[in-house]
Design a protein around this motif. Structure first.
Motif, mmCIF file in Angstrom:
data_model
loop_
_atom_site.group_PDB
_atom_site.id
_atom_site.type_symbol
_atom_site.label_atom_id
_atom_site.label_comp_id
_atom_site.label_asym_id
_atom_site.label_seq_id
_atom_site.Cartn_x
_atom_site.Cartn_y
_atom_site.Cartn_z
ATOM 1 N N ARG A 180 0.823 -1.226 0.000
ATOM 2 C CA ARG A 180 0.000 0.000 0.000
ATOM 3 C C ARG A 180 0.855 1.274 0.000
ATOM 4 N NH1 ARG A 180 -2.974 -1.167 4.374
ATOM 5 N NH2 ARG A 180 -2.195 0.640 5.524
ATOM 6 N N ARG A 181 2.092 1.159 0.402
ATOM 7 C CA ARG A 181 2.948 2.352 0.570
ATOM 8 C C ARG A 181 3.115 3.115 -0.737
ATOM 9 N NH1 ARG A 181 6.920 4.357 -1.057
ATOM 10 N NH2 ARG A 181 7.263 2.535 -2.368
ATOM 11 N N ARG A 182 2.912 4.428 -0.673
ATOM 12 C CA ARG A 182 3.073 5.309 -1.838
ATOM 13 C C ARG A 182 3.721 6.603 -1.382
ATOM 14 N NH1 ARG A 182 1.252 1.418 -3.522
ATOM 15 N NH2 ARG A 182 -0.432 0.952 -4.971
ATOM 16 N N SER A 183 4.297 7.326 -2.330
ATOM 17 C CA SER A 183 4.713 8.704 -2.064
ATOM 18 C C SER A 183 3.565 9.615 -2.456
ATOM 19 C CB SER A 183 5.952 9.049 -2.880
ATOM 20 O OG SER A 183 7.020 8.221 -2.469
ATOM 21 N N THR A 184 3.300 10.613 -1.627
ATOM 22 C CA THR A 184 2.152 11.499 -1.844
ATOM 23 C C THR A 184 2.634 12.881 -2.247
ATOM 24 O OG1 THR A 184 0.963 10.332 -0.116
ATOM 25 C CG2 THR A 184 0.103 12.487 -0.722
ATOM 26 N N TYR A 185 1.995 13.444 -3.262
ATOM 27 C CA TYR A 185 2.381 14.778 -3.736
ATOM 28 C C TYR A 185 1.229 15.771 -3.612
ATOM 29 C CZ TYR A 185 6.428 12.284 -5.376
ATOM 30 O OH TYR A 185 7.563 11.519 -5.405
ATOM 31 N N SER A 186 0.198 15.387 -2.850
ATOM 32 C CA SER A 186 -0.936 16.312 -2.678
ATOM 33 C C SER A 186 -0.821 17.021 -1.333
ATOM 34 C CB SER A 186 -2.253 15.539 -2.788
ATOM 35 O OG SER A 186 -2.225 14.491 -1.855
ATOM 36 N N LEU A 208 13.811 21.916 -2.432
ATOM 37 C CA LEU A 208 14.072 22.334 -3.810
ATOM 38 C C LEU A 208 12.788 22.280 -4.629
ATOM 39 C CD1 LEU A 208 17.547 20.641 -4.478
ATOM 40 C CD2 LEU A 208 17.027 22.857 -3.450
ATOM 41 N N GLN A 209 11.847 21.401 -4.262
ATOM 42 C CA GLN A 209 10.514 21.384 -4.902
ATOM 43 C C GLN A 209 9.582 22.109 -3.932
ATOM 44 O OE1 GLN A 209 11.400 17.089 -5.163
ATOM 45 N NE2 GLN A 209 9.705 17.086 -6.614
ATOM 46 N N HIS A 210 9.178 23.309 -4.338
ATOM 47 C CA HIS A 210 8.489 24.180 -3.378
ATOM 48 C C HIS A 210 7.139 23.641 -2.934
ATOM 49 C CE1 HIS A 210 11.153 27.914 -4.219
ATOM 50 N NE2 HIS A 210 11.748 26.943 -3.578
ATOM 51 N N CYS A 256 6.037 11.448 1.929
ATOM 52 C CA CYS A 256 6.996 11.351 0.824
ATOM 53 C C CYS A 256 8.410 11.601 1.348
ATOM 54 C CB CYS A 256 6.669 12.377 -0.256
ATOM 55 S SG CYS A 256 7.663 12.160 -1.762
ATOM 56 N N ALA A 257 9.341 10.720 0.986
ATOM 57 C CA ALA A 257 10.756 10.958 1.283
ATOM 58 C C ALA A 257 11.251 12.035 0.333
ATOM 59 C CB ALA A 257 11.559 9.677 1.068
ATOM 60 N N VAL A 258 12.091 12.928 0.826
ATOM 61 C CA VAL A 258 12.603 14.006 -0.031
ATOM 62 C C VAL A 258 14.114 14.161 0.156
ATOM 63 C CG1 VAL A 258 12.377 16.435 -0.678
ATOM 64 C CG2 VAL A 258 10.379 15.219 0.211
ATOM 65 N N ALA A 259 14.848 13.838 -0.928
ATOM 66 C CA ALA A 259 16.305 14.044 -0.915
ATOM 67 C C ALA A 259 16.661 15.414 -1.483
ATOM 68 C CB ALA A 259 16.988 12.951 -1.727
ATOM 69 N N GLY A 260 15.694 16.044 -2.158
ATOM 70 C CA GLY A 260 15.960 17.330 -2.818
ATOM 71 C C GLY A 260 15.810 18.486 -1.843
ATOM 72 N N PHE A 261 16.894 18.793 -1.146
ATOM 73 C CA PHE A 261 16.854 19.934 -0.216
ATOM 74 C C PHE A 261 18.215 20.618 -0.224
ATOM 75 C CE2 PHE A 261 17.947 16.148 2.281
ATOM 76 C CZ PHE A 261 19.128 16.544 2.892
HETATM 77 C C1 FMN Z 1 15.700 8.190 -0.838
HETATM 78 C C2 FMN Z 1 14.526 8.809 -1.554
HETATM 79 C C3 FMN Z 1 14.564 10.128 -1.907
HETATM 80 C C4 FMN Z 1 13.477 10.724 -2.538
HETATM 81 N N1 FMN Z 1 13.525 12.057 -2.854
HETATM 82 C C5 FMN Z 1 12.497 12.631 -3.495
HETATM 83 C C6 FMN Z 1 12.557 14.006 -3.842
HETATM 84 O O1 FMN Z 1 13.500 14.727 -3.545
HETATM 85 N N2 FMN Z 1 11.498 14.536 -4.487
HETATM 86 C C7 FMN Z 1 10.405 13.778 -4.820
HETATM 87 O O2 FMN Z 1 9.490 14.328 -5.427
HETATM 88 N N3 FMN Z 1 10.305 12.490 -4.491
HETATM 89 C C8 FMN Z 1 11.330 11.884 -3.841
HETATM 90 N N4 FMN Z 1 11.264 10.560 -3.481
HETATM 91 C C9 FMN Z 1 10.053 9.780 -3.787
HETATM 92 C C10 FMN Z 1 10.296 8.894 -5.028
HETATM 93 O O3 FMN Z 1 10.270 9.688 -6.184
HETATM 94 C C11 FMN Z 1 9.228 7.789 -5.041
HETATM 95 O O4 FMN Z 1 9.472 6.938 -3.939
HETATM 96 C C12 FMN Z 1 9.314 6.958 -6.325
HETATM 97 O O5 FMN Z 1 8.915 7.724 -7.439
HETATM 98 C C13 FMN Z 1 8.429 5.719 -6.264
HETATM 99 O O6 FMN Z 1 7.090 6.074 -5.931
HETATM 100 P P1 FMN Z 1 6.349 5.451 -4.660
HETATM 101 O O7 FMN Z 1 7.121 5.878 -3.437
HETATM 102 O O8 FMN Z 1 4.957 6.029 -4.686
HETATM 103 O O9 FMN Z 1 6.375 3.959 -4.806
HETATM 104 C C14 FMN Z 1 12.321 9.945 -2.832
HETATM 105 C C15 FMN Z 1 12.278 8.608 -2.443
HETATM 106 C C16 FMN Z 1 13.362 8.042 -1.815
HETATM 107 C C17 FMN Z 1 13.284 6.588 -1.409
#
Ligand code: FMN
Length: 236
Positions: A52-58, A148-150, A204-209
């Motif tokens: 179920r795990r997802r990254s959320t952008y909303s 970095l992504q506002h 959401c994990a964010v490495a862009g900072f």
């Molecule tokens: C270590 C790591 C760093 C990430 N950094 C960013 C980021 O800087 N910006 C972003 O939009 N998403 C970031 N993400 C989210 C990924 O883009 C996302 O996990 C990937 O597209 C797969 O989608 P899901 O997490 O929904 O499965 C990061 C994820 C990980 C694991």
């Protein structure tokens, strides 16, 4: 080589990779201690949570509930158990394993909106399961220079920042451990993702900072580097 010399070498690599020479920030004095409530662990099935795990952008435009914030920190980066180690009877090990069991990672909580916690910057104390207030200023203006992504500035109800302490790392390990402490961070990020998902949160994990801007916001000295951000909240 002394641990200070190894830390200096690691910082040289770190600054080269970031194209930055940040000035060490003024440490932020510890303020109020905010105890986090005891919460039951989420009951979600592990494989279902992984699926179920997802990254959320909303936008996560509700206050993050205090129980959810407490559960997120407790079960992802809180204390798991105590063992005799490093000359003490009860050395705390984290829910997120680290190389050598070293206490390298710190978690900071940047609150835009959360239940019963004012906007500000806090350090998470795993041992006492408390937040330590570092500033009570709204972090949003500073976060505009950090993300970095506002969109994450206003999407995240709360941002968890992970940092690594180079002095602790290089007291025990050689320079090569610069790589391993990023692995430690990655392990903690996966814990945050899974616990957040099990709690029904969006994240959401964010490495862009921007490293220098985040270091300044957290008041980091030169032996502590930010490694990851994690945006979290409730999505509608
Ligand atoms: C270590 C790591 C760093 C990430 N950094 C960013 C980021 O800087 N910006 C972003 O939009 N998403 C970031 N993400 C989210 C990924 O883009 C996302 O996990 C990937 O597209 C797969 O989608 P899901 O997490 O929904 O499965 C990061 C994820 C990980 C694991």
């Amino acid at each position: 080589m002394s641990s200070r010399e190894t830390t200096e070498r690691a910082l040289a690599v770190h600054r080269l990779l970031n194209s930055q020479r940040p000035v060490p920030a003024q440490p932020l004095p510890d303020g109020r201690r905010i105890p986090l409530p005891d919460v039951h662990p989420p009951k979600a099935d592990l494989v279902a949570t992984l699926a179920r795990r997802r990254s959320t952008y909303s936008r996560m435009d509700r206050d993050l509930e205090l129980a959810a914030l407490s559960g997120l920190l407790r079960f992802s980066v809180g204390v798991q158990r105590f063992v005799p180690a490093f000359g003490v009877e009860e050395y705390p090990l984290s829910m997120a394993p680290s190389a050598g069991g070293l206490d390298i990672l710190r978690a900071y909580v940047l609150v835009r909106r959360a239940e019963l916690v004012e906007p500000g910057v806090y350090r998470y104390e795993a041992l006492s399961h408390e937040l330590i207030e570092l500033t009570c200023a709204d972090p949003v203006p500073a976060l505009q220079h950090v993300y970095l992504q506002h969109e994450f500035v206003t999407n995240a109800a709360v941002s968890v920042a992970l940092t690594a302490r180079l002095d602790v790392a290089f007291d025990k390990y050689p320079l090569r451990h610069y790589r391993t402490l990023h692995v430690d961070s990655g392990v903690a990020v996966q814990n945050l993702y899974l616990v957040a998902t099990a709690l029904g949160l969006s994240c959401c994990a964010v490495a862009g900072f921007d490293d220098a801007a985040l270091g300044m916001l957290l008041g980091l000295g030169d032996a502590e580097i930010p490694t990851m951000l994690f945006a979290v909240g409730h999505s509608d």
